[in-house]
Design an enzyme around this catalytic site. Structure first.
Site, mmCIF file in Angstrom:
data_model
loop_
_atom_site.group_PDB
_atom_site.id
_atom_site.type_symbol
_atom_site.label_atom_id
_atom_site.label_comp_id
_atom_site.label_asym_id
_atom_site.label_seq_id
_atom_site.Cartn_x
_atom_site.Cartn_y
_atom_site.Cartn_z
ATOM 1 N N LYS A 1 0.825 -1.202 0.000
ATOM 2 C CA LYS A 1 0.000 0.000 0.000
ATOM 3 C C LYS A 1 0.869 1.265 0.000
ATOM 4 O O LYS A 1 0.348 2.380 -0.116
ATOM 5 C CB LYS A 1 -0.932 0.009 1.211
ATOM 6 C CG LYS A 1 -1.972 -1.102 1.176
ATOM 7 C CD LYS A 1 -2.883 -1.047 2.384
ATOM 8 C CE LYS A 1 -3.930 -2.170 2.336
ATOM 9 N NZ LYS A 1 -4.818 -2.139 3.540
ATOM 10 N N ARG B 1 -7.084 -12.913 -6.926
ATOM 11 C CA ARG B 1 -8.218 -12.763 -7.838
ATOM 12 C C ARG B 1 -7.876 -11.772 -8.943
ATOM 13 O O ARG B 1 -7.048 -10.866 -8.742
ATOM 14 C CB ARG B 1 -9.445 -12.251 -7.079
ATOM 15 C CG ARG B 1 -10.125 -13.265 -6.196
ATOM 16 C CD ARG B 1 -11.549 -12.835 -5.894
ATOM 17 N NE ARG B 1 -12.069 -13.393 -4.659
ATOM 18 C CZ ARG B 1 -13.319 -13.269 -4.262
ATOM 19 N NH1 ARG B 1 -14.188 -12.572 -4.982
ATOM 20 N NH2 ARG B 1 -13.726 -13.806 -3.134
ATOM 21 N N ARG C 1 -4.638 -3.299 -9.154
ATOM 22 C CA ARG C 1 -4.939 -2.256 -8.170
ATOM 23 C C ARG C 1 -3.721 -1.901 -7.318
ATOM 24 O O ARG C 1 -3.626 -0.781 -6.804
ATOM 25 C CB ARG C 1 -6.110 -2.697 -7.283
ATOM 26 C CG ARG C 1 -7.447 -2.717 -8.010
ATOM 27 C CD ARG C 1 -8.610 -2.842 -7.052
ATOM 28 N NE ARG C 1 -8.652 -4.109 -6.348
ATOM 29 C CZ ARG C 1 -9.225 -5.218 -6.825
ATOM 30 N NH1 ARG C 1 -9.802 -5.193 -8.035
ATOM 31 N NH2 ARG C 1 -9.253 -6.321 -6.110
ATOM 32 N N HIS D 1 -13.221 -22.645 -4.373
ATOM 33 C CA HIS D 1 -12.117 -23.476 -3.921
ATOM 34 C C HIS D 1 -11.998 -24.667 -4.866
ATOM 35 O O HIS D 1 -12.831 -24.874 -5.763
ATOM 36 C CB HIS D 1 -12.333 -23.946 -2.487
ATOM 37 C CG HIS D 1 -12.000 -22.899 -1.465
ATOM 38 N ND1 HIS D 1 -10.710 -22.469 -1.229
ATOM 39 C CD2 HIS D 1 -12.789 -22.186 -0.622
ATOM 40 C CE1 HIS D 1 -10.709 -21.542 -0.291
ATOM 41 N NE2 HIS D 1 -11.961 -21.346 0.106
ATOM 42 N N ASP E 1 -6.092 -27.737 -7.189
ATOM 43 C CA ASP E 1 -5.008 -26.898 -6.684
ATOM 44 C C ASP E 1 -3.647 -27.281 -7.244
ATOM 45 O O ASP E 1 -2.899 -26.427 -7.717
ATOM 46 C CB ASP E 1 -4.937 -26.976 -5.156
ATOM 47 C CG ASP E 1 -5.966 -26.084 -4.478
ATOM 48 O OD1 ASP E 1 -6.550 -25.222 -5.149
ATOM 49 O OD2 ASP E 1 -6.180 -26.247 -3.262
#
Length: 336
Positions: A60, A83, A89, A124, A154
């Site tokens: 950040k 995600r 971002r 998941h 996974d």
């Protein structure tokens, strides 16, 4: 010891599950893996965290984002498992990284992929393999689908597919000077792992039902059997000579009179074999078939597997920090 990825540098953004597994594979193969974690947070430990350099950053903060970009500019590839949109971002999306390093390979690990109707929804492993057809295929006849741990989504369809894709893209980048984005989705990977079953189904050789096929426990010669002591053996005698060796070993050679691949006989054959196998302990059956081609193995638990003579001879597990952990695979040896 040959380390085929020596000289390769990977930047990994710390996460859970398949992306760390991918990072572990790179580290075990000799790559330098720099793992970026959040400042003030303990990084996940355990086997998946092996062999990394660790850097703690607060993404950040603009100066820490700049530090991350500096690390990325020196790497062959980046891997992340957030995600879609999270890295953008943070100011660390593909375009921002490409501006600093045009030959960068940008590996993205998600369940649903970078686009599609479900791309931004939670999920998941069980959800990802559910829409691939893989979950539907695992289980007993008439029973519920059985969750195959998180091996199919996974790790098999996720982390290993990402590792393969990143290495392929690094080879391309080294030849062309151009990087690319690797979009590794567990839904895609799990479906790809089902390629043979889809092929069999298209050819009319696979029923779209659990427990009724050659490789899903439907065949009496490719399934598990419970023993007298509650242990289990795995039987995989698909080929006729191996099947004959198995039936001879259990004293049921008369079953050879029934065509092995005729599914009409499978329930009766399986029931007969069950009645025989349950009369002896697991290890007694293992001893009886030692050295034969009947394709009989003990079903070992996690506490037993590291001590199996074959695993011990190959060094398949290592004991460190008071625990057994699987070793690197595959192995690499120089030509004589």
């Amino acid at each position: 010891m040959i380390q085929p990825l020596e000289g390769v540098h990977i930047v990994e953004f710390a996460g859970l599950g398949p992306a760390p597994f991918c990072g572990m594979l790179f580290a075990q193969m000799g790559a330098r893996v720099t793992r970026i974690g959040r400042a003030g947070e303990a990084l996940p430990g355990g086997p998946l965290a092996r062999g990394r350099e660790h850097v703690a950053l607060d993404l950040k903060r603009a100066d820490d984002v700049s530090r991350a970009l500096d690390l990325i500019a020196q790497a062959d590839a980046l891997i992340e498992g957030f995600r879609p949109g999270v890295m953008e971002r943070l100011g660390l999306g593909p375009e921002a990284c490409r501006a600093r390093h045009p030959a960068l390979v940008y590996g993205r690990m998600t369940g649903w992929g970078q686009h599609g109707p479900l791309a931004h929804t939670a999920g998941h492993d069980i959800n990802y393999i559910a829409i691939s057809g893989a979950l539907h295929a695992v289980g007993e006849t008439g029973g519920a689908p059985v969750v195959p741990l998180n091996l199919v989504g996974d790790f098999g369809g996720g982390g290993m597919v990402l590792a393969f894709g990143v290495i392929a893209a690094i080879l391309r980048a080294r030849a062309s000077g151009e990087g690319c984005v690797v979009d590794a989705a567990m839904t895609d990977g799990a479906a790809m792992l089902m390629s043979m079953m889809y092929g069999f189904h298209a050819a009319g050789q696979w029923r779209d039902a659990r427990g009724e096929n050659l490789l899903d426990g439907g065949a009496p010669f490719y399934r598990t059997y419970r023993c007298r002591d509650g242990g289990w053996i795995a039987v995989g005698c698909i080929e006729p000579p191996f099947y004959a060796a198995f039936l001879k070993g259990i004293g049921a050679e008369d079953l050879l009179d029934r065509p092995q691949r005729d599914q009409a006989h499978w329930p009766a054959i399986a029931a007969r074999i069950e009645r025989i196998i349950v009369t002896r302990e697991r290890d007694a059956w293992v001893d009886a078939f030692a050295g034969s081609d009947a394709c009989v193995s003990p079903v070992l638990g996690l506490a037993e597997a590291p001590h199996h003579p074959h695993n011990a001879a190959r060094g398949a597990f290592t004991h460190a920090d008071g625990a057994w952990m699987p070793e690197c695979a595959p192995r690499f040896t120089a030509f004589d």
